[in-house]
Structure formats: structure tokens, C-alpha cells
Scaffold this motif. Structure first.
Motif, PDB file in Angstrom:
ATOM      1  N   THR A 102      -5.112  11.936  -0.337  1.00  0.00           N
ATOM      2  CA  THR A 102      -5.667  12.317   0.967  1.00  0.00           C
ATOM      3  C   THR A 102      -6.861  13.249   0.805  1.00  0.00           C
ATOM      4  OG1 THR A 102      -3.474  12.116   1.978  1.00  0.00           O
ATOM      5  CG2 THR A 102      -5.127  13.367   3.202  1.00  0.00           C
TER       6      THR A 102
ATOM      7  N   LYS B  12       6.129  12.269  -4.958  1.00  0.00           N
ATOM      8  CA  LYS B  12       5.455  11.391  -3.995  1.00  0.00           C
ATOM      9  C   LYS B  12       4.442  12.191  -3.183  1.00  0.00           C
ATOM     10  CE  LYS B  12       6.324   7.767  -0.633  1.00  0.00           C
ATOM     11  NZ  LYS B  12       7.322   6.891  -0.021  1.00  0.00           N
ATOM     12  N   TYR B  13       4.840  13.386  -2.793  1.00  0.00           N
ATOM     13  CA  TYR B  13       3.934  14.248  -2.029  1.00  0.00           C
ATOM     14  C   TYR B  13       2.684  14.567  -2.839  1.00  0.00           C
ATOM     15  CZ  TYR B  13       1.917  18.372   0.117  1.00  0.00           C
ATOM     16  OH  TYR B  13       1.029  19.264   0.665  1.00  0.00           O
TER      17      TYR B  13
ATOM     18  N   GLU C 220       0.357  11.571  -2.707  1.00  0.00           N
ATOM     19  CA  GLU C 220      -0.243  11.389  -1.379  1.00  0.00           C
ATOM     20  C   GLU C 220      -1.200  12.525  -1.033  1.00  0.00           C
ATOM     21  OE1 GLU C 220       3.307  10.981   0.921  1.00  0.00           O
ATOM     22  OE2 GLU C 220       3.394   8.799   0.636  1.00  0.00           O
TER      23      GLU C 220
ATOM     24  N   VAL D  73       0.848  -1.192   0.000  1.00  0.00           N
ATOM     25  CA  VAL D  73       0.000   0.000   0.000  1.00  0.00           C
ATOM     26  C   VAL D  73       0.885   1.243   0.000  1.00  0.00           C
ATOM     27  CG1 VAL D  73      -1.931  -1.115   1.163  1.00  0.00           C
ATOM     28  CG2 VAL D  73      -0.148  -0.035   2.526  1.00  0.00           C
ATOM     29  N   GLY D  74       0.308   2.360  -0.419  1.00  0.00           N
ATOM     30  CA  GLY D  74       1.072   3.602  -0.478  1.00  0.00           C
ATOM     31  C   GLY D  74       1.528   3.892  -1.891  1.00  0.00           C
ATOM     32  N   ALA D  75       2.347   4.922  -2.018  1.00  0.00           N
ATOM     33  CA  ALA D  75       2.856   5.331  -3.327  1.00  0.00           C
ATOM     34  C   ALA D  75       4.236   4.731  -3.548  1.00  0.00           C
ATOM     35  CB  ALA D  75       2.921   6.850  -3.413  1.00  0.00           C
TER      36      ALA D  75
ATOM     37  N   LEU E 281      -4.470   3.983  -1.974  1.00  0.00           N
ATOM     38  CA  LEU E 281      -3.246   3.830  -2.762  1.00  0.00           C
ATOM     39  C   LEU E 281      -2.750   2.389  -2.689  1.00  0.00           C
ATOM     40  CD1 LEU E 281      -1.259   7.006  -1.621  1.00  0.00           C
ATOM     41  CD2 LEU E 281      -2.193   6.624  -3.898  1.00  0.00           C
ATOM     42  N   ASP E 282      -2.522   1.799  -3.844  1.00  0.00           N
ATOM     43  CA  ASP E 282      -1.932   0.457  -3.909  1.00  0.00           C
ATOM     44  C   ASP E 282      -0.600   0.544  -4.639  1.00  0.00           C
ATOM     45  OD1 ASP E 282      -3.979  -1.353  -2.752  1.00  0.00           O
ATOM     46  OD2 ASP E 282      -5.217  -0.555  -4.367  1.00  0.00           O
ATOM     47  N   ALA E 283       0.277  -0.396  -4.336  1.00  0.00           N
ATOM     48  CA  ALA E 283       1.593  -0.405  -4.973  1.00  0.00           C
ATOM     49  C   ALA E 283       1.966  -1.820  -5.401  1.00  0.00           C
ATOM     50  CB  ALA E 283       2.647   0.133  -4.009  1.00  0.00           C
TER      51      ALA E 283
END
Length: 210
Positions: free
Chosen positions: A147, A139-140, A143, A128-130, A153-155
């Protein structure tokens, strides 16, 4: 100087510095030749997902195309090739989300990731996440927009060494493309519904990849 400890430190550090220098020297030649590198696995997956779909520039050196998958609109983002660039995927994703009024069900990033010593090159993992090695802004941007619009977010990552990431793409890395696409298919099928919009970003250097 006659400092024994300084000599000791140099004897340990210099071989590693020389090895890094050799890797970068080899990588420089391959970039000049326009050879796809290991870090290009994200854009390579994106190209395979698009299957020749029309691309449109959405941000500086960054483009996207749209494909349909089981009733979902899938917006695929990648750096504009075949030049050696990583583009601005974060800003591109943010722009696409805003263009669609925030009605994006999921953002999925695909990128290369550093493997551990005993791991096999080309191993695929989900998280999960970027998934992006950017030091900050891109990246910011991902995100931030995720948000603001409450987008999960999936990775999906493809494991490789630092050397493999900047030198000619190994067969084991290229062979991971079908596995990554299978993971993406599963994520889209299980975590989104028909009619949803999904953003898939192939993160990485698009050298040698159109």
C-alpha cells in the motif's frame, strides 16, 4: 448427566475430533522425519525458481535469492530450510522492498490453499492479494508495504485439504510446480517490463526443503 441432546452433540463431534487427532499424530511423525508436507509447495516452487542461486538471510529464518528473467530482477523469498519453519515472509518482503527504495513492480505470493470438497488436489489458481494463511502480522506486513509503495499484489495458490497440507506431500501437489512456474512466468511477462524488480514469495512450511 442424562441430557439426551448433549449425547447427540457428542456423537456428532467426537468422530471429527478423533479424526483430527489421528491426522496430527501422523503429521507429527512426518515432521520429525523431515518429510516435505503439502504446505511446503510455496518453498518448493521458490527452490525451483532459484535453480541453485545463492541465498542470503534477510529476516529471521527467512532467506532470499536473486535470478534474472527476461531482463527483470526477480527476488525469490522463502523460509530457510530444511527445518520445519514458515519464517517471516511478510517482514522479509517489506525489507526487500525498502532495500530497493520501493521500486518493485509486483509482489507475487505462492501458497497452499484449502480446496473445496469436489476440487482436485493440486489444482492451481490465480488471484489478487497476499496468499498467506498468517493470522495477522506477516500478511499485514505485505499489505502495508504494498500500500505504501503502490505495488500490485498477485497470488498463485495450489489447492489441497487441511490433512494434505500437514502430511507428506502428495505427488499431485508436487506435480503442480511446473504449472505454478508457468503461471508466474505469464504474470511476470504480461504485467511487468524489462528492468523491473519483481518479488516472488514461496509461502509455507519448508520442512524437508533446503
Amino acid at each position: 448427566t442424562n441430557n439426551f441432546y448433549l449425547y447427540l452433540q457428542l456423537s456428532m463431534v467426537v468422530p471429527m475430533v478423533l479424526e483430527v487427532a489421528r491426522i496430527y499424530k501422523r503429521a507429527t511423525k512426518q515432521f520429525l522425519m523431515g518429510v516435505p508436507v503439502g504446505d511446503g509447495i510455496g518453498p518448493l516452487v521458490a527452490v525451483n525458481l532459484l535453480k541453485g542461486a545463492k541465498m542470503e538471510e534477510v529476516e529471521d529464518e527467512t532467506e532470499y535469492g536473486e535470478v534474472q528473467f527476461e531482463g527483470r530482477r526477480v527476488l525469490v523469498v522463502k523460509a530457510k530450510g530444511p527445518g520445519a519453519t514458515v519464517g517471516k515472509p511478510g517482514k522479509a518482503i517489506a525489507k526487500l522492498v525498502e532495500m530497493n527504495g520501493g521500486r518493485v513492480a509486483r509482489i507475487i505470493t505462492v501458497d497452499a490453499a484449502l480446496k473445496l470438497e469436489g476440487e482436485k488436489t493440486g489444482t492451481v489458481a490465480e488471484g489478487v492479494g497476499a496468499a498467506i494463511g498468517d493470522p495477522g502480522p506477516e500478511k499485514y506486513a505485505i499489505e502495508d508495504v504494498a500500500t505504501r509503495f503502490r505495488i500490485p499484489l498477485d497470488a498463485v495458490i495450489v489447492k489441497q485439504s487441511e490433512e494434505e497440507a500437514i502430511t507428506a506431500m502428495k505427488k499431485s501437489i508436487a506435480d503442480s510446480v511446473p504449472v505454478v512456474i508457468e503461471s508466474l512466468t505469464k504474470i511476470i511477462q504480461e504485467r511487468t517490463n524489462p528492468g523491473d524488480i519483481v518479488v516472488v514469495a514461496g509461502i509455507g512450511n519448508t520442512a524437508g526443503i533446503p
